[in-house]
Design a protein around this motif. Structure first.
Motif, mmCIF file in Angstrom:
data_model
loop_
_atom_site.group_PDB
_atom_site.id
_atom_site.type_symbol
_atom_site.label_atom_id
_atom_site.label_comp_id
_atom_site.label_asym_id
_atom_site.label_seq_id
_atom_site.Cartn_x
_atom_site.Cartn_y
_atom_site.Cartn_z
ATOM 1 N N GLY A 86 41.642 29.384 30.149
ATOM 2 C CA GLY A 86 42.734 30.128 29.918
ATOM 3 C C GLY A 86 42.656 31.250 30.974
ATOM 4 O O GLY A 86 41.763 31.540 31.628
ATOM 5 N N GLN A 87 43.769 32.115 30.744
ATOM 6 C CA GLN A 87 44.094 33.227 31.553
ATOM 7 C C GLN A 87 42.959 34.344 31.417
ATOM 8 O O GLN A 87 42.814 35.026 32.301
ATOM 9 C CB GLN A 87 45.479 33.771 31.389
ATOM 10 C CG GLN A 87 45.861 34.417 30.185
ATOM 11 C CD GLN A 87 47.037 35.070 30.352
ATOM 12 O OE1 GLN A 87 48.136 34.026 30.236
ATOM 13 N NE2 GLN A 87 47.226 36.281 29.918
ATOM 14 N N TYR A 88 42.322 34.419 30.369
ATOM 15 C CA TYR A 88 41.556 35.510 29.903
ATOM 16 C C TYR A 88 39.885 35.191 30.333
ATOM 17 O O TYR A 88 39.119 35.686 29.812
ATOM 18 C CB TYR A 88 41.556 35.895 28.525
ATOM 19 C CG TYR A 88 42.898 36.393 28.559
ATOM 20 C CD1 TYR A 88 43.414 37.558 28.757
ATOM 21 C CD2 TYR A 88 43.952 35.742 27.554
ATOM 22 C CE1 TYR A 88 44.718 38.177 28.874
ATOM 23 C CE2 TYR A 88 45.275 36.501 27.500
ATOM 24 C CZ TYR A 88 45.648 37.485 27.988
ATOM 25 O OH TYR A 88 46.912 37.980 27.779
ATOM 26 N N ALA A 89 39.821 33.740 30.598
ATOM 27 C CA ALA A 89 38.401 33.296 30.863
ATOM 28 C C ALA A 89 37.843 34.185 32.242
ATOM 29 O O ALA A 89 38.556 34.602 33.051
ATOM 30 C CB ALA A 89 38.804 31.831 31.453
ATOM 31 N N PRO A 90 36.425 34.398 31.987
ATOM 32 C CA PRO A 90 36.035 35.204 33.031
ATOM 33 C C PRO A 90 36.045 34.469 34.443
ATOM 34 O O PRO A 90 35.948 33.206 34.475
ATOM 35 C CB PRO A 90 34.425 35.258 32.618
ATOM 36 C CG PRO A 90 34.501 35.103 31.166
ATOM 37 C CD PRO A 90 35.520 34.045 30.846
ATOM 38 N N PRO A 91 36.003 35.157 35.435
ATOM 39 C CA PRO A 91 35.978 34.613 36.816
ATOM 40 C C PRO A 91 34.694 33.884 37.304
ATOM 41 O O PRO A 91 33.681 34.462 36.634
ATOM 42 C CB PRO A 91 36.480 35.903 37.892
ATOM 43 C CG PRO A 91 35.634 36.849 37.022
ATOM 44 C CD PRO A 91 35.878 36.827 35.496
ATOM 45 N N THR A 92 34.894 33.035 38.087
ATOM 46 C CA THR A 92 33.712 32.348 38.396
ATOM 47 C C THR A 92 33.078 32.878 39.664
ATOM 48 O O THR A 92 33.905 33.235 40.717
ATOM 49 C CB THR A 92 33.828 30.851 38.684
ATOM 50 O OG1 THR A 92 34.080 30.128 37.584
ATOM 51 C CG2 THR A 92 32.507 30.018 39.191
ATOM 52 N N LEU A 93 31.759 33.368 39.668
ATOM 53 C CA LEU A 93 31.241 33.971 41.031
ATOM 54 C C LEU A 93 30.638 33.022 41.699
ATOM 55 O O LEU A 93 29.995 32.030 41.195
ATOM 56 C CB LEU A 93 30.253 35.001 40.788
ATOM 57 C CG LEU A 93 30.500 36.329 40.130
ATOM 58 C CD1 LEU A 93 29.458 37.262 39.984
ATOM 59 C CD2 LEU A 93 31.850 36.979 40.683
ATOM 60 N N GLY A 94 30.748 32.867 43.123
ATOM 61 C CA GLY A 94 30.025 31.932 44.103
ATOM 62 C C GLY A 94 28.748 32.020 44.187
ATOM 63 O O GLY A 94 28.115 33.291 43.949
ATOM 64 N N TYR A 95 27.753 31.319 44.787
ATOM 65 C CA TYR A 95 26.383 31.248 44.862
ATOM 66 C C TYR A 95 26.401 32.641 45.937
ATOM 67 O O TYR A 95 26.861 32.547 46.896
ATOM 68 C CB TYR A 95 25.858 29.967 45.569
ATOM 69 C CG TYR A 95 25.846 28.960 44.442
ATOM 70 C CD1 TYR A 95 25.399 29.306 43.258
ATOM 71 C CD2 TYR A 95 26.396 27.910 44.735
ATOM 72 C CE1 TYR A 95 25.173 28.233 42.197
ATOM 73 C CE2 TYR A 95 26.579 26.638 43.923
ATOM 74 C CZ TYR A 95 25.846 26.923 42.589
ATOM 75 O OH TYR A 95 26.032 25.928 41.533
ATOM 76 N N GLY A 96 25.591 33.595 45.868
ATOM 77 C CA GLY A 96 25.061 34.673 46.628
ATOM 78 C C GLY A 96 25.899 35.674 46.376
ATOM 79 O O GLY A 96 25.502 36.749 46.718
ATOM 80 N N GLU A 97 26.899 35.692 45.129
ATOM 81 C CA GLU A 97 27.776 36.818 45.009
ATOM 82 C C GLU A 97 26.820 37.850 43.796
ATOM 83 O O GLU A 97 25.990 37.177 43.167
ATOM 84 C CB GLU A 97 28.837 36.475 44.312
ATOM 85 C CG GLU A 97 29.831 35.817 45.644
ATOM 86 C CD GLU A 97 31.300 35.895 44.837
ATOM 87 O OE1 GLU A 97 32.097 36.761 44.872
ATOM 88 O OE2 GLU A 97 31.629 34.696 44.659
ATOM 89 N N LYS A 98 27.110 39.034 43.659
ATOM 90 C CA LYS A 98 26.415 39.882 42.905
ATOM 91 C C LYS A 98 27.432 40.863 42.189
ATOM 92 O O LYS A 98 28.369 41.026 42.805
ATOM 93 C CB LYS A 98 25.603 40.612 43.570
ATOM 94 C CG LYS A 98 24.500 40.012 44.174
ATOM 95 C CD LYS A 98 23.505 41.070 45.382
ATOM 96 C CE LYS A 98 22.454 40.138 45.936
ATOM 97 N NZ LYS A 98 21.460 41.216 46.582
#
Length: 155
Positions: free
Chosen positions: A107-119
């Motif tokens: 849903g709208q409050y789910a945490p964002p997904t970070l891509g590989y290599g992101e910090k």
């Protein structure tokens, strides 16, 4: 001229009211790894020290039974030491503990997904997302943890 002055005053009041709210939103950072299986949260204590905790939703490793994790190692940790959340706070050794917070939801409050290599960083704590899993480290102490579906490591 009076309308311009009133508009300017209204804009200044709105900005000053909204500024603390916008700043408060950055005091806690949540994210999911691309697999959706590892979730993490970073934040700061009232004194500004950074902390991080991560959890693997599904994993093939056995969580160690240990009382080495201080109850207050990470703000939000409650109850007794132990649990499946890997924790790291500035200047402290990484450990397993329990944090009462939810990371895995839709849903709208789910945490964002970070891509590989992101910090993401808070204070001296940085969490990096790699194909092998997530590593959170403290640049001041050199302490860290790594977590994936297959394994974990405390260092």
């Amino acid at each position: 001229m009076l309308k311009i002055a009133m508009f300017t005053l209204a804009a200044a009041v709105t900005a000053s009211v909204l500024a603390p709210t916008a700043h408060a939103a950055h005091s806690r950072i949540q994210f999911l790894a691309p697999s959706g299986n590892i979730g993490c949260q970073l934040g700061a204590t009232p004194d500004g020290s950074g902390f991080a905790w991560c959890k693997a939703d599904e994993h093939g490793w056995v969580t160690p039974q240990s009382d080495a994790c201080p109850r207050a190692n990470v703000p939000g940790a409650i109850g007794e030491p132990g649990g499946e959340n890997l924790q790291l706070a500035e200047g402290q050794a990484p450990c397993f503990g329990f944090v009462m917070s939810q990371l895995f939801f839709d849903g709208q409050y789910a945490p964002p997904t970070l891509g590989y290599g992101e910090k993401r960083s808070v204070g001296s704590i940085t969490c990096s997302v790699e194909r092998a899993g997530v590593t959170c480290s403290d640049s001041k102490s050199g302490k860290y943890f790594q977590v994936s579906r297959e394994a974990y490591k405390l260092g």
